[in-house]
Design an enzyme around this catalytic site. Structure first.
Site, PDB file in Angstrom:
ATOM      1  N   CYS A   1      -4.837  -3.672   3.065  1.00  0.00           N
ATOM      2  CA  CYS A   1      -4.550  -3.319   4.457  1.00  0.00           C
ATOM      3  C   CYS A   1      -5.708  -3.586   5.430  1.00  0.00           C
ATOM      4  CB  CYS A   1      -4.097  -1.864   4.515  1.00  0.00           C
ATOM      5  SG  CYS A   1      -3.236  -1.418   6.060  1.00  0.00           S
TER       6      CYS A   1
ATOM      7  N   LYS B   1     -10.278   0.333  -2.265  1.00  0.00           N
ATOM      8  CA  LYS B   1     -10.359  -0.095  -0.864  1.00  0.00           C
ATOM      9  C   LYS B   1     -11.730   0.197  -0.274  1.00  0.00           C
ATOM     10  CE  LYS B   1      -7.737   0.398   3.464  1.00  0.00           C
ATOM     11  NZ  LYS B   1      -6.619   1.129   4.118  1.00  0.00           N
TER      12      LYS B   1
ATOM     13  N   GLU C   1       0.851  -1.187   0.000  1.00  0.00           N
ATOM     14  CA  GLU C   1       0.000   0.000   0.000  1.00  0.00           C
ATOM     15  C   GLU C   1       0.888   1.240   0.000  1.00  0.00           C
ATOM     16  OE1 GLU C   1      -3.882   1.525   2.518  1.00  0.00           O
ATOM     17  OE2 GLU C   1      -2.255   0.552   3.605  1.00  0.00           O
TER      18      GLU C   1
END
Length: 246
Positions: free
Chosen positions: A121, A79, A6
């Site tokens: 993440c 995301k 990321e």
């Protein structure tokens, strides 16, 4: 296939700076990565690209971009779960100040190393996403990350191994490491976990490279010997969205 973490393009010091530096997918920054993939003949998992938002939107997308060995973007995931937390004696971050949340699960991407499920993440803390990807045929779950030092030291390995074990998938988690600026430090420990939950490659907190072979025959053996997907009681808990909020 090469997996980058990321924020592989940059780590900003503020939400304003992050947004001001964002770029569209059709940009010299991304074209450089596509050219590199073609030149080296590898696929790339670009785990957290600061993608410029739509016209009139001040925020950006945190995008996981897959590039094939011809230098072509074949998939983009935005995301979904944003890191808005206030941990006592720990991080106080509000990712939604700068990031537009994604609104769909992207089906696993067929690659030379297997079907790759895309996430980023903080998504690792939401097992439903990984379960859907596994049910859609993922062999590999990816969690490119910039975990904070405190949350990483407490939860990083156990979360990654859990996602691998419960879904019987390989997990590949490229990770940012070290002190980025006065406000940000990442835990590091990039990790590859096999479908049995064993850590088969890992970096330390410093810069490094983890390498592992993906053995799909072994993955299928694990699934055949313990067919957990066939044992799920969907008749009892299949409709999770109908559960009342606590």
């Amino acid at each position: 296939m090469v997996f980058l973490p990321e924020c592989f393009d940059y780590v900003a010091e503020s939400s304003e700076q992050a947004c001001s530096m964002a770029a569209p997918l059709q940009s010299p920054r991304m074209q450089c990565m596509c050219d590199l993939a073609q030149e080296l003949g590898v696929w790339l998992s670009l785990g957290g690209y600061h993608e410029q938002g739509p016209p009139g939107e001040k925020r950006l997308y945190n995008s996981h971009v897959i590039v094939n060995d011809c230098g072509v973007i074949v998939e983009v995931y935005h995301k979904m779960h944003l890191f808005d937390v206030n941990v006592q004696d720990g991080p106080r971050l509000k990712e939604s100040n700068a990031v537009i949340p994604g609104d769909k699960i992207v089906p696993p991407v067929p690659t030379p190393v297997g079907n790759v499920g895309l996430s980023i993440c903080y998504d690792v803390r939401f097992p439903e996403l990984s379960l859907v990807l596994a049910q859609q045929g993922a062999h590999i779950l990816t969690f490119p990350s910039a975990f904070t030092q405190i949350t990483g030291s407490a939860h990083w390995e156990v979360l990654l191994r859990s996602r691998a074990i419960e879904n019987q998938c390989y997990v590949i988690a490229a990770a940012q490491t070290g002190q980025h600026n006065a406000k940000r430090r990442s835990y590091g420990h990039a990790m590859i976990v096999d479908p049995w939950g064993r850590v088969i490659a890992q970096c330390s907190e410093g810069n490094g490279l983890s390498v592992a072979e993906i053995d799909l025959a072994y993955l299928n053996k694990v699934r055949q010997q313990m067919p957990i997907m066939n044992h799920k009681r969907k008749d009892l808990y299949g409709k999770l969205n109908s559960c009342p909020k606590l």
